[in-house]
Structures are given as C-alpha cells and as structure tokens.
Design a protein around this motif. Structure first.
Motif, PDB file in Angstrom:
ATOM      1  N   ILE A   7       3.471 -10.693   0.811  1.00 53.15           N
ATOM      2  CA  ILE A   7       2.664  -9.827  -0.058  1.00 53.15           C
ATOM      3  C   ILE A   7       2.149 -10.658  -1.219  1.00 53.15           C
ATOM      4  N   MET A  50       7.833  -5.070   0.958  1.00 57.01           N
ATOM      5  CA  MET A  50       7.271  -4.141  -0.040  1.00 57.01           C
ATOM      6  C   MET A  50       8.362  -3.604  -0.965  1.00 57.01           C
ATOM      7  N   LYS A  83       1.048  -0.204  -8.251  1.00 58.63           N
ATOM      8  CA  LYS A  83      -0.217  -0.021  -7.551  1.00 58.63           C
ATOM      9  C   LYS A  83      -1.292  -0.780  -8.322  1.00 58.63           C
ATOM     10  N   ILE A  92      -1.019  -5.365  -6.064  1.00 61.58           N
ATOM     11  CA  ILE A  92      -0.903  -5.958  -4.732  1.00 61.58           C
ATOM     12  C   ILE A  92      -2.295  -6.224  -4.166  1.00 61.58           C
ATOM     13  N   ARG A  93      -2.578  -7.487  -3.912  1.00 65.45           N
ATOM     14  CA  ARG A  93      -3.923  -7.910  -3.504  1.00 65.45           C
ATOM     15  C   ARG A  93      -4.113  -7.961  -1.998  1.00 65.45           C
ATOM     16  N   ILE A 120      -1.747  -8.158   2.068  1.00 66.53           N
ATOM     17  CA  ILE A 120      -0.498  -8.243   2.831  1.00 66.53           C
ATOM     18  C   ILE A 120      -0.797  -8.997   4.119  1.00 66.53           C
ATOM     19  N   ILE A 177       3.415   1.419   2.919  1.00 68.93           N
ATOM     20  CA  ILE A 177       2.486   0.568   2.171  1.00 68.93           C
ATOM     21  C   ILE A 177       1.506   1.430   1.371  1.00 68.93           C
ATOM     22  N   ARG A 178       1.076   2.528   1.981  1.00 73.36           N
ATOM     23  CA  ARG A 178       0.088   3.441   1.374  1.00 73.36           C
ATOM     24  C   ARG A 178       0.513   3.943  -0.004  1.00 73.36           C
ATOM     25  N   CYS A 228      -0.362   0.772  -2.520  1.00 75.09           N
ATOM     26  CA  CYS A 228      -1.556  -0.084  -2.417  1.00 75.09           C
ATOM     27  C   CYS A 228      -2.838   0.733  -2.364  1.00 75.09           C
ATOM     28  N   GLU A 229      -3.933   0.091  -2.758  1.00 71.90           N
ATOM     29  CA  GLU A 229      -5.255   0.705  -2.664  1.00 71.90           C
ATOM     30  C   GLU A 229      -5.700   0.725  -1.195  1.00 71.90           C
ATOM     31  N   MET A 258      -7.311  -2.433   0.260  1.00 70.54           N
ATOM     32  CA  MET A 258      -6.532  -3.688   0.300  1.00 70.54           C
ATOM     33  C   MET A 258      -6.499  -4.250   1.726  1.00 70.54           C
ATOM     34  N   THR A 312      -8.562  -3.211   6.535  1.00 70.32           N
ATOM     35  CA  THR A 312      -8.054  -2.625   5.283  1.00 70.32           C
ATOM     36  C   THR A 312      -6.972  -1.592   5.615  1.00 70.32           C
TER      37      THR A 312
END
Ligand code: THU
Length: 132
Positions: free
Chosen positions: A18, A47, A57, A60-61, A63, A83-84, A87-88, A91, A106
């Motif tokens: 990550i 994560m 949130k 994280i850029r 994964i 993950i949701r 993260c955006e 991502m 994404t």
C-alpha cells in the motif's frame, strides 16, 4: 512486494503493498490458519496495518497485489469491501502476475455501486437527531 510467506495450506502466495501519500509503503501477506476460514488475505493484513499506523482516507494513493499466477489475481470480494472503507473510489489497484506484468483498475471499477461509511449516519447525527 512481500511474497516470502507461502500460505501453508493453500500454497498460494499473495503479497500486498500500500502506497501512502508520504511515500511510505505498507506491506502484507496472506496469513493462513488451520481453521481455514479464519485465515486472512494479504490485502486485509496490509490495510489493517496501514490503518493501525494512522493512515486515513485520502492518505492511500495506490494498492498493489502480487501472486504467482497469470493472468493476475484480483482482490477477493471481502477485501474489495474492506479497502472501500479507507480509500477513494478512483484509487488505482495494480494486480501483478508471476512475470511482474500488471493490470490496473480503480477501486470503483472493481466494486461498482458500493456501500460505504458515507451512507451511514454519524454518531452526532444519531445522538443529537441531526440530519444531513
Ligand atoms: N488470498 C489473498 O490473500 N488475497 C486475495 O485477494 C485472494 C486470496 C489468499 C487467501 C488464502 O490464503 C489464499 O490466497 C488462497 O485463497
């Protein structure tokens, strides 16, 4: 990419890295258990580690997930939802195969029409009857 722990039961190696905004990389691998369903995927191990280390949130850029198969494996459904939470939807998730070839999608593409924390009332809204 952390790939040294082969699951002792599945013999399927999964590594997850990550990338955080400050350039830090947090790693994980699948951790299996003699009671099979208790085992945890690499993505949730990584994560969970990032979250415990303070990642929020927006921090994280990207994964990356690596396995020994081709075409590349993608995160399981439970991991996509996990993950949701953190993260955006835009991502990128990079999926690497046994020759380091990658596919990228994404989070939103991997988990369309997803359910997330913004769908729930905040503690304030519940306690004080505030609504958005
Ligand atoms: N596994 C992961 O670590 N990530 C995935 O996205 C799919 C599956 C692990 C779980 C188990 O240890 C092994 O791979 C075989 O299912």
């Amino acid at each position: 990419m952390l790939m040294k722990f082969a699951g002792p039961y599945s013999h399927f190696r999964v590594g997850c890295s990550i990338l955080l905004a400050d350039g830090t990389v947090v790693q994980g691998a699948n951790v299996e258990n003699a009671a099979y369903p208790v085992g945890t995927c690499a993505e949730r191990v990584a994560m969970g580690t990032a979250v415990v280390q303070g990642a929020k949130k927006g921090d994280i850029r990207a994964i990356a997930v690596a396995t020994d198969i081709s075409p590349p494996a993608s995160p399981c459904g439970m991991c996509r939802q996990f993950i949701r939470e953190f993260c955006e939807l835009n991502m990128p998730i990079l999926m690497y195969d046994n020759e380091a070839r990658s596919t990228v999608m994404t989070l939103g593409q991997l988990l369309p029409m997803s359910f997330g924390p913004e769908k729930l009332k905040t503690t304030d809204e519940v306690e004080h009857g505030l609504s958005q």
